[in-house]
Design a protein around this motif. Structure first.
Motif, PDB file in Angstrom:
ATOM      1  N   UNK A 334     -31.101  49.323 -49.925  1.00 28.77           N
ATOM      2  CA  UNK A 334     -30.705  50.693 -49.591  1.00 28.77           C
ATOM      3  C   UNK A 334     -31.001  51.007 -48.128  1.00 28.77           C
ATOM      4  N   UNK A 335     -32.133  50.495 -47.657  1.00 30.75           N
ATOM      5  CA  UNK A 335     -32.481  50.754 -46.259  1.00 30.75           C
ATOM      6  C   UNK A 335     -31.533  50.042 -45.311  1.00 30.75           C
ATOM      7  N   UNK A 336     -31.145  48.843 -45.714  1.00 29.09           N
ATOM      8  CA  UNK A 336     -30.293  48.075 -44.818  1.00 29.09           C
ATOM      9  C   UNK A 336     -28.861  48.584 -44.855  1.00 29.09           C
ATOM     10  N   UNK A 337     -28.371  48.851 -46.063  1.00 26.18           N
ATOM     11  CA  UNK A 337     -26.925  49.103 -46.191  1.00 26.18           C
ATOM     12  C   UNK A 337     -26.613  50.524 -46.649  1.00 26.18           C
ATOM     13  N   UNK A 338     -27.641  51.291 -46.937  1.00 23.50           N
ATOM     14  CA  UNK A 338     -27.515  52.627 -47.516  1.00 23.50           C
ATOM     15  C   UNK A 338     -26.719  52.623 -48.816  1.00 23.50           C
ATOM     16  N   UNK A 339     -26.787  51.544 -49.552  1.00 22.23           N
ATOM     17  CA  UNK A 339     -26.148  51.424 -50.864  1.00 22.23           C
ATOM     18  C   UNK A 339     -27.037  50.533 -51.725  1.00 22.23           C
ATOM     19  N   UNK A 340     -26.896  50.674 -53.029  1.00 19.70           N
ATOM     20  CA  UNK A 340     -27.494  49.686 -53.925  1.00 19.70           C
ATOM     21  C   UNK A 340     -26.381  49.046 -54.716  1.00 19.70           C
ATOM     22  N   UNK A 341     -26.724  47.945 -55.378  1.00 16.76           N
ATOM     23  CA  UNK A 341     -25.686  47.220 -56.114  1.00 16.76           C
ATOM     24  C   UNK A 341     -25.693  47.661 -57.563  1.00 16.76           C
ATOM     25  N   UNK A 342     -24.519  47.858 -58.132  1.00 17.15           N
ATOM     26  CA  UNK A 342     -24.451  48.231 -59.540  1.00 17.15           C
ATOM     27  C   UNK A 342     -23.669  47.229 -60.366  1.00 17.15           C
ATOM     28  N   UNK A 343     -22.825  46.444 -59.741  1.00 19.83           N
ATOM     29  CA  UNK A 343     -22.032  45.493 -60.526  1.00 19.83           C
ATOM     30  C   UNK A 343     -21.537  44.391 -59.598  1.00 19.83           C
ATOM     31  N   UNK A 344     -21.091  43.330 -60.242  1.00 21.17           N
ATOM     32  CA  UNK A 344     -20.436  42.274 -59.481  1.00 21.17           C
ATOM     33  C   UNK A 344     -18.968  42.628 -59.369  1.00 21.17           C
ATOM     34  N   UNK A 345     -18.305  41.975 -58.470  1.00 22.61           N
ATOM     35  CA  UNK A 345     -16.863  42.163 -58.395  1.00 22.61           C
ATOM     36  C   UNK A 345     -16.251  41.615 -59.684  1.00 22.61           C
ATOM     37  N   UNK A 346     -15.461  42.388 -60.398  1.00 21.23           N
ATOM     38  CA  UNK A 346     -14.996  41.955 -61.729  1.00 21.23           C
ATOM     39  C   UNK A 346     -14.199  40.662 -61.696  1.00 21.23           C
ATOM     40  N   UNK A 347     -13.522  40.380 -60.625  1.00 19.86           N
ATOM     41  CA  UNK A 347     -12.719  39.159 -60.617  1.00 19.86           C
ATOM     42  C   UNK A 347     -13.507  37.961 -60.124  1.00 19.86           C
ATOM     43  N   UNK A 348     -14.749  38.167 -59.743  1.00 20.64           N
ATOM     44  CA  UNK A 348     -15.514  37.061 -59.180  1.00 20.64           C
ATOM     45  C   UNK A 348     -16.017  36.151 -60.282  1.00 20.64           C
ATOM     46  N   UNK A 349     -15.886  34.854 -60.095  1.00 22.17           N
ATOM     47  CA  UNK A 349     -16.427  33.918 -61.071  1.00 22.17           C
ATOM     48  C   UNK A 349     -17.912  33.728 -60.849  1.00 22.17           C
ATOM     49  N   UNK A 350     -18.381  34.065 -59.680  1.00 19.90           N
ATOM     50  CA  UNK A 350     -19.810  33.944 -59.424  1.00 19.90           C
ATOM     51  C   UNK A 350     -20.189  34.982 -58.393  1.00 19.90           C
ATOM     52  N   UNK A 351     -21.309  35.613 -58.587  1.00 20.78           N
ATOM     53  CA  UNK A 351     -21.734  36.661 -57.669  1.00 20.78           C
ATOM     54  C   UNK A 351     -23.246  36.632 -57.636  1.00 20.78           C
ATOM     55  N   UNK A 352     -23.784  36.211 -56.512  1.00 21.57           N
ATOM     56  CA  UNK A 352     -25.226  35.955 -56.486  1.00 21.57           C
ATOM     57  C   UNK A 352     -25.863  36.461 -55.210  1.00 21.57           C
ATOM     58  N   UNK A 353     -27.133  36.742 -55.317  1.00 29.07           N
ATOM     59  CA  UNK A 353     -27.916  37.049 -54.129  1.00 29.07           C
ATOM     60  C   UNK A 353     -29.022  36.013 -54.026  1.00 29.07           C
ATOM     61  N   UNK A 354     -29.171  35.435 -52.853  1.00 26.94           N
ATOM     62  CA  UNK A 354     -30.208  34.440 -52.617  1.00 26.94           C
ATOM     63  C   UNK A 354     -31.185  35.011 -51.605  1.00 26.94           C
ATOM     64  N   UNK A 355     -32.462  34.870 -51.923  1.00 26.93           N
ATOM     65  CA  UNK A 355     -33.477  35.255 -50.941  1.00 26.93           C
ATOM     66  C   UNK A 355     -34.218  33.985 -50.558  1.00 26.93           C
TER      67      UNK A 355
END
Lengths: 647, 421
Positions: A334-355
């Protein structure tokens, strides 16, 4: 001369090998071990490569080992003791995949400087052949605007990047995808194309419209055809550099108007998935911003019978700790992008966050919340990295709040960063507006290995380079480049192109100097702010750098004995491209307010010359007769009227 | 005669050697007044380096020497020292040429005013004017290839004055090949050679046309041979646009002492071609009227042509100026008719001193702008034009006096003043 040819072919051979590895690396760099496609891709590229030229068993050997090690790696993973790391990769997919495929991911790497590096990658795969079927009318995930560009202009590979800011390698390490400040465009055309230059001109104009950028300023004066530095990253065996065009616009300012069309190319737009984070007011409030589009053909299956097109959209941002306003080393989505994530893109076969938690295996540097049980390992840029993975396609990731707001809370202790093995810098020396000298410094920080680098310099024609003043020195000694490709400039037609293969000795600085002369341009050729100076694009340094894994000589780390006798061959080197700073060079300027005056004055001088010669040529000497006085003349006129003889 | 000549030679070589060895040579070879893009030694080296890299030196826009020059240097010289010696030799040759030429030439103006004793020292004076002219020294120390062009033109003048038709044609074609402008020298050469062979300049006479055809054949033949030789050396015609296109279309606007650079830097784009044509035609244009007017005096015509070329050519350097200035002692008998020689020489001296000053202010100090340097080039060129037209005036005046007597009287017996009408 024969020796020249020999060395040239040797160089070409080496470069070919390099390009092979590049292909493999490019496909593998951002995909990690437990990803299905990564494992599928690797043997493909090997197969493809093996098809291209039999008699390169070494490459295949290396690749195979690399894959094997990756399979072994979870057992070695120190921190992830409780991670089961599911590996469905072992079973190749038997079900026919849909023709289109979309994947998205976000990699976040806390940097040692306290800044944070976020890298978005969106990959669209499309199984179609533009070259065979003339008309492709049905578009699903692949953006139609780019599909039409590919088919109309016979593009085989297209790489375009827009960057604001300069990547500080010494502070931040290597980026996942390097890019020079400003705009960079390089395109491989199909070898069936006849009028490459005309197509290139049209293509830049079309791309200029698509991305709302000044790519239409790319013309022959800033386009070069590198012979070795830029090899195709996709499949295909054409390496004839006549079909390659490379251009940079170091002056290009990247801003919202470039981001919006870029976002529109995504299947979900900025409505869902990771792309909701891409709010321009935050992205451009950062110390580094780079967005890119890469299109290339890749193999579809193991045998590489069919090819598919890969569109890879990447966006790299470095958020500044001090720029963000609060002194606390605390980052959240939220601090970086002023948004939070609520879902993956529906057409995406894979949607990931790596830290990236490699330096944080015990949680000593920062803590992550919410925590995730998923871990993954990948060899990125020659280094084995460990990542925490958040899979957005799983509902459980979002928890009870139905939204994911990753929080990275940094702790005070900051470890030492491993110095990047290769980095470079460049500056202009000299004073006055007549001549100058370009210095390029290349650092090899490897303690005991030397490696060759390819240096590419494209300098505009108005800085007239003198190739005979080229000196390459490392450790105080002359270091003769083993390969030089130099194309001198033509005024107002094409730039200088200099490519060199230089061997960098271990733990050294190699300095390349080249003298130039500043030209006086026509007054209409200056930019509107001529005293600001002219930009010279970054040098590109491409190299196969010995891997950090291979550099690891201390035996203290727990490793099986059978693996530690010979130096590790795994990933013995990896491909790196480093861009130096662009240069800002002042040129002498005429007085812009004077065109009329100058034309008048110079013409006057010419007229003085002409007049005085004309005078002497057409007249002859005569004795001067004193002319009669005025009164006498009047009297004569009157006398004439009266018919009386004059006085 | 021989002893002072040797002494002069020694002095000239010493001065050059001293300057060449000093730290000044670096500075001098960068001066825009001394070297032009056409003649800079740095660019010759660059061309050789390109040749060594296997790149055609003409594929870029740095090298503009003719192919023969580059191969000459390629084979002859690897070290600057050697070149230096070559250029000194060249100067020496040239000086002797002038000496010989001057020896022969003054016969035709030996009328009343000149004593044979004066004549005797003219070659020495010419040699001195050339060898000790600071402009020549500068361009020699800068290793400008302008010295080579000057040597060829000097050889051409020598062979013409000696009456050797073939050599004259060959050297003229070489000079033309080096830079197009010496083409205009064929008119004085023809006039002189015909004068020597007592062929009247008469369009109705067959012998006149026959001589012209002969000369043209030799000239074009040797030009053809040289051009083909260059082609076979390089294997391509690239050098034609790169050398002659470069001279004629003036793409390089590096400041120099000429009139072209700032004019075309500030030119409106759609008038560029027009003014380019006007300025280039201007150089060649004076040939016809001058040769009509001076058909009895081809040597003076040579002087005039050289002066016009060096003033109006596209990339002039001080080396070109020194070539026509070397002729000045030949016209020492005209000095009593010169009107503003004092003013002109002061202006020339002042400009020569101001060139580096204003250059420094513009390029290094940043406290002046390009107009300062431009103003000086204008003044310098006006002074040159005045100098040349003054000599022309004096020459015509003297001719008039030779015909009508030195002390002219008016009809009424009072002293007359001559005017141009």
């Amino acid at each position: 001369m024969a020796a020249h040819r020999c060395s040239f072919s040797a160089v070409l051979f080496a470069l070919w090998g390099l390009s092979l590895l590049t292909v493999a690396r490019g496909q593998e760099a951002t995909l990690e071990g437990n990803d299905r496609t990564a494992v599928v891709d690797n043997p493909e590229s090997v197969a493809g490569a093996a098809e291209q030229a039999a008699g390169q068993p070494a490459a295949e050997d290396r690749r195979w080992e690399a894959t094997a090690v990756e399979e072994v790696s979870p057992t070695e993973a120190g921190g992830g003791s409780d991670s089961p790391a599911p590996k469905p990769a072992a079973s190749p997919p038997s079900v026919p995949r849909p023709k289109d495929d979309f994947q998205e991911e976000l990699v976040i790497r806390p940097l040692h400087s306290g800044d944070i590096y976020t890298s978005f990658q969106f990959r669209t795969l499309w199984e179609t052949d533009f070259t065979r079927e003339n008309k492709v009318s049905h578009y699903r995930l692949f953006p139609k605007s780019l599909g039409q560009v590919i088919s109309k202009f016979s593009v085989r590979e297209l790489h375009i990047s827009f960057t604001q800011g300069y990547w500080r390698t010494m502070q931040w390490g290597q980026p996942y995808l390097p890019s020079p400040p400003g705009a960079e465009l390089w395109v491989w055309f199909q070898d069936s194309l006849t009028d490459v230059d005309g197509t290139w001109k049209e293509l830049t104009n079309v791309l200029s419209g698509i991305f709302c950028a000044s790519l239409n300023f790319i013309d022959s004066t800033n386009t070069v055809q590198p012979s070795a530095s830029f090899k195709p990253l996709g499949i295909g065996n054409v390496t004839d550099h006549r079909f390659l065009r490379y251009a940079t616009l170091p002056r290009e300012i990247v801003c919202t108007e470039n981001l919006t069309p870029w976002k529109k190319l995504l299947p979900c737009g900025s409505k869902a998935g990771l792309a909701v984070l891409l709010k321009s007011e935050k992205l451009f409030h950062s110390s580094f911003h780079s967005q890119a589009v890469h299109i290339r053909p890749v193999c579809k299956d193991d045998q590489c019978k069919t090819t598919s097109w890969e569109l890879r959209q990447t966006l790299n941002v470095v958020f500044d700790l001090h720029n963000s306003g609060q002194g606390k080393n605390e980052w959240s989505l939220f601090k970086m992008f002023s948004r939070t994530l609520t879902e993956a893109c529906p057409v995406a076969s894979s949607s990931k966050i790596y830290i990236d938690i490699t330096d944080n295996s015990q949680g000593e540097q920062f803590e992550l919340s919410p925590a995730t049980p998923l871990l993954s390992q990948a060899v990125v840029l020659g280094d084995r990295r460990t990542f925490s993975v958040y899979d957005l396609t799983q509902q459980i990731t979002f928890g009870t709040m139905r939204s994911l707001n990753l929080l990275i809370r940094g702790k005070s202790s900051q470890g030492d960063m491993l110095r990047p093995l290769l980095h470079a810098e460049r500056y202009v020396a000299g004073y006055g507006l007549q001549t100058g000298e370009i210095h390029t410094l290349m650092y090899n920080n490897h303690p005991y290995r030397s490696f060759p680098v390819l240096l590419l310099d494209s300098v505009p024609w108005y800085l007239r380079l003198y190739i005979h003043t080229l000196t390459v020195t490392s450790k105080g000694k002359d270091n003769k480049p083993s390969y030089i490709h130099y194309q001198p400039s033509k005024d107002r037609v094409r730039p200088h192109l200099l490519e060199m293969l230089v061997q960098l000795p271990p733990n050294s600085v190699t300095e390349v100097t080249l003298q130039f002369e500043r030209a006086l341009l026509k007054w209409t050729e200056y930019t509107p702010d001529p005293n600001h100076g002219f930009y010279v694009g970054s040098s590109v340094i491409s190299s196969l750098v010995p891997s950090i894994v291979a550099m690891d000589t201390n035996n203290s780390r727990e490793r099986p004995l059978f693996s530690s006798f010979f130096p590790s061959k795994e990933e013995s080197s990896y491909f790196v491209r480093v861009y130096t700073e662009p240069l800002l060079v002042n040129l002498p300027t005429p007085d812009f307010s004077m065109p009329y005056n100058v034309i008048c004055l110079t013409c006057t001088v010419v007229a003085v010359g002409y007049g005085s010669l004309y005078n002497l040529l057409t007249r002859s000497f005569q004795i001067e007769e004193p002319s009669p006085g005025l009164a006498k003349r009047i009297a004569n006129i009157i006398r004439k009227m009266r018919g009386v003889p004059p006085l | 005669m021989a002893a002072p000549l040797t002494l002069l030679l020694l002095v000239a070589v010493t001065v050059r050697a001293a300057l060449f060895r000093s730290s000044l040579s670096e500075l001098i070879s960068e001066r825009v007044e001394v070297v032009s893009p056409l003649t800079a030694w740095k660019r010759v080296i660059e061309g050789l380096a390109l040749l060594d890299l296997g790149v055609s030196p003409y594929s870029g826009d740095v090298f503009h020497e003719t192919p023969l020059t580059i191969y000459l240097f390629h084979f002859l010289v690897d070290y600057a020292e050697v070149t230096f010696m070559v250029s000194v030799k060249k100067n020496v040759f040239r000086k002797q040429k002038f000496a010989l030429e001057a020896d022969r030439y003054p016969l035709d103006c030996l009328e009343l005013i000149r004593s044979p004793k004066e004549m005797y020292y003219i070659p020495l004076k010419v040699a001195m004017f050339y060898l000790l002219n600071p402009f020549t020294i500068l361009s020699c120390v800068a290793k400008s290839t302008c010295g080579l062009n000057n040597a060829i033109i000097a050889l051409f003048i020598l062979s013409t004055i000696k009456g050797n038709v073939l050599l004259s044609a060959i050297f003229l074609s070489l000079a033309t090949y080096q830079s197009i402008y010496p083409l205009t020298l064929c008119a004085p050469a023809l006039l002189y050679l015909m004068q020597r062979q007592y062929i009247p300049v008469n369009f109705r006479r067959a012998s006149f046309w026959w001589f012209i055809v002969q000369y043209a054949f030799m000239y074009l033949g040797s030009l053809f041979v040289i051009i083909c030789l260059s082609f076979f050396l390089l294997g391509s015609w690239d050098y034609l646009p790169s050398v002659y296109g470069f001279i004629l279309s003036v793409p390089d606007l590096t400041p120099n002492i000429g009139l072209f650079w700032y004019f075309f830097a500030e030119m409106f784009e759609h008038f560029r071609l027009f003014f380019l044509c006007v300025f280039q035609i201007n150089v060649f244009f004076y040939t016809i009227p001058l040769s009509i007017k001076l058909k009895e005096h081809p040597v003076f015509l040579i002087f005039m042509q050289l002066a016009v070329i060096s003033i109006f050519k596209s990339y002039p350097t001080v080396g070109d100026i020194s070539l026509y200035m070397a002729f000045l002692p030949v016209w020492s008998h005209l000095h009593r008719f010169l009107r503003n020689i004092f003013l002109v020489s002061c202006v020339l001296l002042a400009c020569s001193a101001l060139f580096p000053v204003l250059w420094h202010l513009w390029i290094y100090a940043g406290s002046a702008n390009s107009n300062f340097y431009y103003a000086i080039t204008l003044l310098f060129n006006v002074a040159q034009i005045l100098l040349v037209s003054d000599y022309f005036y004096a020459f015509l005046r003297r001719e008039h006096h030779l015909t009508y007597g030195l002390y002219l009287k008016r009809k009424d017996g009072s002293e007359a003043t001559l005017v141009l009408k």
